[in-house]
Enzyme design. Sequence first.
Site, PDB file in Angstrom:
ATOM      1  N   LYS A 106      88.811  16.295  51.240  1.00  0.00           N
ATOM      2  CA  LYS A 106      87.558  15.547  51.382  1.00  0.00           C
ATOM      3  C   LYS A 106      86.864  15.898  52.697  1.00  0.00           C
ATOM      4  CE  LYS A 106      87.634  11.156  53.019  1.00  0.00           C
ATOM      5  NZ  LYS A 106      86.765  10.811  54.162  1.00  0.00           N
ATOM      6  N   ASN A 107      87.625  15.875  53.789  1.00  0.00           N
ATOM      7  CA  ASN A 107      86.995  16.029  55.101  1.00  0.00           C
ATOM      8  C   ASN A 107      86.645  17.478  55.427  1.00  0.00           C
ATOM      9  OD1 ASN A 107      87.026  13.312  55.372  1.00  0.00           O
ATOM     10  ND2 ASN A 107      88.770  13.235  56.791  1.00  0.00           N
TER      11      ASN A 107
ATOM     12  N   ARG B 117      79.513   7.479  56.147  1.00  0.00           N
ATOM     13  CA  ARG B 117      79.155   7.888  57.505  1.00  0.00           C
ATOM     14  C   ARG B 117      79.025   9.396  57.643  1.00  0.00           C
ATOM     15  NH1 ARG B 117      79.865   4.594  61.587  1.00  0.00           N
ATOM     16  NH2 ARG B 117      80.211   6.426  62.860  1.00  0.00           N
TER      17      ARG B 117
ATOM     18  N   CYS C 215      81.879   0.519  61.304  1.00  0.00           N
ATOM     19  CA  CYS C 215      82.542   0.417  60.007  1.00  0.00           C
ATOM     20  C   CYS C 215      83.870  -0.283  60.190  1.00  0.00           C
ATOM     21  CB  CYS C 215      82.694   1.779  59.338  1.00  0.00           C
ATOM     22  SG  CYS C 215      84.112   2.693  59.838  1.00  0.00           S
TER      23      CYS C 215
ATOM     24  N   ARG D 287      82.714   3.548  65.926  1.00  0.00           N
ATOM     25  CA  ARG D 287      82.383   4.914  65.559  1.00  0.00           C
ATOM     26  C   ARG D 287      80.951   5.322  65.922  1.00  0.00           C
ATOM     27  NH1 ARG D 287      84.877   6.068  59.717  1.00  0.00           N
ATOM     28  NH2 ARG D 287      84.864   8.186  60.503  1.00  0.00           N
ATOM     29  N   PRO D 288      80.646   5.370  67.205  1.00  0.00           N
ATOM     30  CA  PRO D 288      79.304   5.809  67.618  1.00  0.00           C
ATOM     31  C   PRO D 288      79.100   7.305  67.338  1.00  0.00           C
ATOM     32  CG  PRO D 288      80.731   5.567  69.529  1.00  0.00           C
ATOM     33  CD  PRO D 288      81.520   5.073  68.347  1.00  0.00           C
TER      34      PRO D 288
ATOM     35  N   GLN E 108      77.909  11.485  70.815  1.00  0.00           N
ATOM     36  CA  GLN E 108      78.263  12.869  71.150  1.00  0.00           C
ATOM     37  C   GLN E 108      77.469  13.879  70.329  1.00  0.00           C
ATOM     38  OE1 GLN E 108      80.495  13.788  73.701  1.00  0.00           O
ATOM     39  NE2 GLN E 108      80.111  11.617  74.075  1.00  0.00           N
TER      40      GLN E 108
ATOM     41  N   ASP F  43      94.627   9.366  60.143  1.00  0.00           N
ATOM     42  CA  ASP F  43      94.442   9.176  58.696  1.00  0.00           C
ATOM     43  C   ASP F  43      95.764   9.067  57.932  1.00  0.00           C
ATOM     44  OD1 ASP F  43      91.742   9.217  59.084  1.00  0.00           O
ATOM     45  OD2 ASP F  43      91.434  11.263  58.369  1.00  0.00           O
TER      46      ASP F  43
ATOM     47  N   ARG G  76      87.039   6.889  47.134  1.00  0.00           N
ATOM     48  CA  ARG G  76      86.230   7.705  48.035  1.00  0.00           C
ATOM     49  C   ARG G  76      86.976   8.965  48.447  1.00  0.00           C
ATOM     50  NH1 ARG G  76      83.807   4.693  52.993  1.00  0.00           N
ATOM     51  NH2 ARG G  76      83.117   6.831  53.186  1.00  0.00           N
TER      52      ARG G  76
END
Length: 415
Positions: A22-23, A92, A116, A121-122, A125, A303, A395
């Site tokens: 997924k990532n 996101r 979330c 989780r800004p 950057q 994760d 997801r």
Amino acid sequence: MDKLVVEGGARLAGAIDISGAKNAALPLMCAALLAREPLTLSRLPHLSDVRTMNKLLAQMGVGIAEEGDRITLDASRIDWPLAPYEMVKTMRASILALGPLLARCHEARVSLPGGCGIGQRPVDQHIKGLVAMGAEIDLENGYINARGRLVGVRYVFDVVTVTGTENLLMAAALADGTTVLENAAREPEIVDLAECLVAMGARITGAGSDRITIEGVKELHGATHAIMPDRIETGTFIAAVGATGGDALLRGARADTLDAVVDKFVEAGLTIVSEGAALRVTRTGPIKPASLRTAPYPAFPTDLQAQFMALETCGEGTSVITETIFENRMMHVQELMRLGAKIEVEGNTAVVTGVPRLTGATVMATDLRASACLVIAGLVAEGETTIDRIYHLDRGYERIEDKLSALGARIRRVN
Ligand code: EPU
């Protein structure tokens, strides 16, 4: 809303195929925005996040053709360089469109993701890096409005960020001049993205290290790329097989992306060996206590923290598990305790004292990996465990109940 019902106690045995990651898939799909020619990706996992990304790209004007596990993304035209709030709030990773849109169209409007479940989780950057590359960015009405032509710079990340590194890597591929990203994330998904970008004509060296050098080119072209196998799905099945004292072959798993993970599960009493392009996981002895701290790659991934904890709930001793990446990623603890686990949490550290058995109950999934943790606990709990809110699971796991059933689990989806 779908639920999963698990009848615990079955030992997992057999073989399954590991899906595409997924990532890796999500940034790779955004990379299609960089070229006027189509990008074809194979080993595409069928996940709701992938469907959301499809919708997002389609509303920008990207042509999409899917067949089996292949997808072709044709961004010859981009009509709307826009990622609206309605989509960003559900995923996101939509922020990954920002760098490519800006690099290709010289303008982009992407909703700011909110906080979330697992933390704030800004995306400071991502923004800081693009500004350093010459973008003009203002934040207005919850949106990031970006414009300008990007130029190569040396940029040092203040914190190690996976999607931040991916966003700047994609943006730099079309920037004017050379970009050097320092303190870059080293995750294998970044290497996968860099390999695809290179196949599209980008000039990138150092991906997989903390310094990535990108020599910008005028244009990228089409390419075909196979998405890497999912190391988090692999680790989840390692935990599930280990928890049930099973014996299973995980076909297509990439052992070279799983060093710290394999080491930790071996410390916990599992046997994990490579068999060609597969990993065999077995456990015959007891689950041994093992402590860990999550950290950026190559260390143990956040994760897999929840899934490892599920295994240790039945360990023969005490394990100390510390989460260092996200400030609120212990929400599975309360639910594990409803199944009879003995866990004490202080701040971001959980002290897990193994118990001889868990007992089934109804539990609530709170995020993607917490859901996977509860499925694993349900597999070993006596009686029936019902896991509610499994849309989180959909997801990021392709047909998890089918794969577990293929290994002999008694698991079914109910509506
Ligand atoms: N951070 C900042 N500022 C930024 C970006 C990040 O302070 O601009 C902080 C975050 O708040 C966090 C840390 O840096 O504390 C690391 O966050 P990172 O940016 O690396 O996370 P991410 O890129 O948003 C990806 C994965 C996550 C995974 C993390 C960490 C994707 C699409 N998502 O998120 O995956 O947990 O890296 O490895 O790649 C999941 O799959 O369940 C998942 C949450």
